[in-house]
Design an enzyme around this catalytic site. Structure first.
Site, short mmCIF file in Angstrom:
data_model
loop_
_atom_site.label_atom_id
_atom_site.label_comp_id
_atom_site.label_asym_id
_atom_site.label_seq_id
_atom_site.Cartn_x
_atom_site.Cartn_y
_atom_site.Cartn_z
N ASP A 1 -2.44 -2.08 10.33
CA ASP A 1 -2.75 -1.98 8.90
C ASP A 1 -3.37 -3.27 8.34
O ASP A 1 -3.80 -3.30 7.18
CB ASP A 1 -1.49 -1.68 8.08
N LYS B 1 0.86 -1.20 0.00
CA LYS B 1 0.00 0.00 0.00
C LYS B 1 0.89 1.24 0.00
O LYS B 1 2.06 1.19 0.39
CB LYS B 1 -0.93 0.04 1.22
P1 ATP Z 1 4.01 -0.64 7.97
O1 ATP Z 1 3.88 0.20 6.74
O2 ATP Z 1 2.76 -1.46 8.31
O3 ATP Z 1 4.62 0.06 9.15
P2 ATP Z 1 6.44 -1.70 7.00
O4 ATP Z 1 6.28 -1.85 5.52
O5 ATP Z 1 7.12 -0.45 7.49
O6 ATP Z 1 5.01 -1.81 7.65
P3 ATP Z 1 7.17 -4.46 7.26
O7 ATP Z 1 7.79 -4.74 5.93
O8 ATP Z 1 5.80 -4.99 7.48
O9 ATP Z 1 7.21 -2.91 7.60
O10 ATP Z 1 8.20 -5.05 8.36
C1 ATP Z 1 8.29 -4.60 9.68
C2 ATP Z 1 9.03 -5.63 10.53
O11 ATP Z 1 8.23 -6.79 10.67
C3 ATP Z 1 10.36 -6.07 9.95
O12 ATP Z 1 11.38 -5.66 10.83
C4 ATP Z 1 10.29 -7.59 9.87
O13 ATP Z 1 11.38 -8.23 10.45
C5 ATP Z 1 9.03 -7.99 10.62
N1 ATP Z 1 8.25 -9.02 9.89
C6 ATP Z 1 7.65 -10.08 10.41
N2 ATP Z 1 7.00 -10.79 9.47
C7 ATP Z 1 7.18 -10.15 8.30
C8 ATP Z 1 6.74 -10.39 6.97
N3 ATP Z 1 5.97 -11.45 6.64
N4 ATP Z 1 7.12 -9.51 6.03
C9 ATP Z 1 7.87 -8.41 6.36
N5 ATP Z 1 8.31 -8.16 7.59
C10 ATP Z 1 7.98 -9.01 8.57
#
Ligand code: ATP
Length: 279
Positions: free
Chosen positions: A137, A11
């Protein structure tokens, strides 16, 4: 053996207003969230070997119970009379810890997939309630439409008629902790007074509402975020913004050619970049 192959989209936030800090430590937000066609691939299989196994094999993302997809499967298995094994293989295409919601989308996709495979027949509303216990989210990705997201992100209202666009996402691969961003945010109270129009005739109308309060924290600390925004606008984008708590920057284009060229230019700077459609 029952198996599903699913796509978990990323997203971007067309809007992220932080309204107030809550007593529980979370923040009340007002966001406009849009799914884009940059997707992780998730294979879910039911097996005879009891237990949940998650394999991802991407640096920075845990295999096993540390993975949010594991917790999603566990939450549904707890509601099932049958206790088959669940094997989940995740191929990450969405940059990690990037503000693109990759983990939340994986969790939402696993909730929907396991619901189907186990024949639980839980309604969307119930899946969203389970989803918010995993991440703020997650309900948005179960909702599956462009949305105004309020509360911590779980109060969703569909926004219809948002024009489709080409989106270029650029990730400079600097580590930005979401907790650090919120800890350093100076709240002015101004956001709560601003009304956001939710009617858009064309992509320029969407660009007119682009705003992310968290840029006030991240751009001074990571000037590369501002630099990418400027470069995308110079490449012909109609608007550009940081997504979520960053550091990924996205830009909107009406034409595919210009979006693809902009992504190539960004990749030449050794940043991750992709030109994708809104979905
Ligand atoms: P948001 O926009 O919801 O804050 P994000 O894109 O910033 O999310 P993610 O890629 O979801 O962040 O990852 C955040 C943390 O979650 C990472 O440090 C990762 O180690 C952990 N994590 C656990 N499971 C997953 C997964 N399936 N995919 C990505 N990260 C994961």
């Amino acid at each position: 053996m029952k198996k599903l192959m699913l796509k978990a989209p990323a997203k971007v936030n067309y809007r992220l207003d932080v309204l107030r800090r809550r007593p529980d430590g979370y923040h009340d937000l007002r966001m406009i969230m849009q799914r884009i066609d940059l997707c992780d691939e998730i294979e879910i299989s039911l097996t005879d070997r009891p237990g949940i196994r998650v394999v991802c094999g991407r640096e920075g993302v845990p295999d096993g119970p540390g993975n949010i997809a594991w917790r999603a499967a566990d939450a549904l298995l707890a509601l099932s009379a049958d206790k088959p094994g669940i094997d989940i293989a995740i191929t990450k295409k969405i940059p990690v810890a990037a503000g693109l919601g990759g983990g939340s989308s994986d969790a939402a996709t696993v909730l929907m997939g396991v619901n189907e495979l186990l024949g639980l027949d839980l309604p969307e509303k119930r899946l969203r309630e389970i989803g918010v216990t995993l991440g703020a989210d997650v309900p948005f990705f179960i909702f599956g439409r462009t949305a105004l997201a309020e509360g911590i992100g779980e109060e969703l209202t569909a926004i219809d008629g948002v024009p489709a666009a080409w989106i270029v996402v650029v990730n400079p691969n600097v580590p930005v902790s979401t907790a650090w961003v919120y800890q350093n945010l100076q709240l002015t109270g101004e956001a709560a007074r601003v009304k956001i129009p939710c009617f858009f005739e064309n992509v320029s109308d969407v660009c007119a509402i682009l705003s992310n309060d968290l840029e006030s924290v991240t751009i001074p600390r990571y000037p590369v975020i501002g630099e990418i925004k400027r470069e995308l606008l110079a490449a012909g984008a109609l608007g550009s913004l940081m997504s979520g708590s960053g550091p990924t920057v996205f830009a909107l284009f009406e034409e595919e050619d210009a979006a693809v060229r902009a992504a190539e230019t960004m990749r030449a700077r050794s940043w991750f970049a992709a030109a994708v459609r809104t979905i």
